[in-house]
Design an enzyme around this catalytic site. Sequence first.
Site, short mmCIF file in Angstrom:
data_model
loop_
_atom_site.label_atom_id
_atom_site.label_comp_id
_atom_site.label_asym_id
_atom_site.label_seq_id
_atom_site.Cartn_x
_atom_site.Cartn_y
_atom_site.Cartn_z
CG ASN A 1 6.38 40.59 -28.39
OD1 ASN A 1 5.64 40.69 -27.41
ND2 ASN A 1 6.06 41.10 -29.56
CG HIS B 1 1.58 46.80 -26.28
ND1 HIS B 1 1.16 46.48 -27.55
CD2 HIS B 1 0.94 47.95 -25.96
CE1 HIS B 1 0.28 47.39 -27.97
NE2 HIS B 1 0.14 48.30 -27.02
CE1 TYR C 1 -1.68 43.54 -28.34
CE2 TYR C 1 -2.51 42.55 -26.32
CZ TYR C 1 -1.48 43.14 -27.04
OH TYR C 1 -0.24 43.31 -26.45
P1 CMP Z 1 2.38 43.85 -29.59
O1 CMP Z 1 3.39 44.93 -29.79
O2 CMP Z 1 1.76 43.77 -28.25
O3 CMP Z 1 1.21 43.93 -30.69
C1 CMP Z 1 0.49 42.83 -31.10
C2 CMP Z 1 1.06 41.53 -30.61
O4 CMP Z 1 0.65 40.40 -31.35
C3 CMP Z 1 2.57 41.56 -30.78
O5 CMP Z 1 3.14 42.46 -29.86
C4 CMP Z 1 2.89 40.09 -30.60
O6 CMP Z 1 2.84 39.71 -29.23
C5 CMP Z 1 1.71 39.46 -31.34
N1 CMP Z 1 2.04 39.19 -32.76
C6 CMP Z 1 2.20 40.09 -33.72
N2 CMP Z 1 2.46 39.49 -34.91
C7 CMP Z 1 2.45 38.16 -34.67
C8 CMP Z 1 2.63 37.03 -35.49
N3 CMP Z 1 2.88 37.13 -36.80
N4 CMP Z 1 2.55 35.82 -34.92
C9 CMP Z 1 2.29 35.71 -33.62
N5 CMP Z 1 2.09 36.76 -32.75
C10 CMP Z 1 2.17 37.97 -33.28
#
Ligand code: CMP
Length: 139
Positions: A114, A117, A51
Amino acid sequence: MEIEQTLILVKPDGVQRGLIGEIISRYERKGLKLIGLKLLQLPLVKAEELYAIHKEQPFYDRLIEFMTSTPIVAMAVEGKNAIKLARLINGVTDPLESAPGSIRGDYSTDITYNLVHASDCLENAKSELAILFSPEELC
Ligand code: CMP
């Protein structure tokens, strides 16, 4: 059409909620082929590498804490247009926008927690796969 490989993660919330089988089955049913699979506690250094692009974001610390909190499932999948297809199956990040029928649309209400990934482009798929899998671990 390109045969691609991509990295998919079932995040800690997906593992804790007992959704591993349900989530994996969605990629399999679509026709993507599993070529690597493991359950692991994501080390801090690997979470930071994965990340790095979000380092300046306000949600970064929460994201790293979440991703290293409890085990995840990492999988490598292969197929025609696997990168785009995996992200379609996942649904978009914002829970208010993720379509019913997608994993996030069906199971998630939170933008950080969520469930899944998937790499967003060929270059990132290559580097993310290398963070989670050695070449010998891919079948
Ligand atoms: P992912 O697809 O793993 O890519 C980056 C991650 O950051 C995303 O899923 C979420 O888990 C997190 N994320 C992305 N945007 C936000 C946001 N605006 N607020 C909080 N978490 C976020």
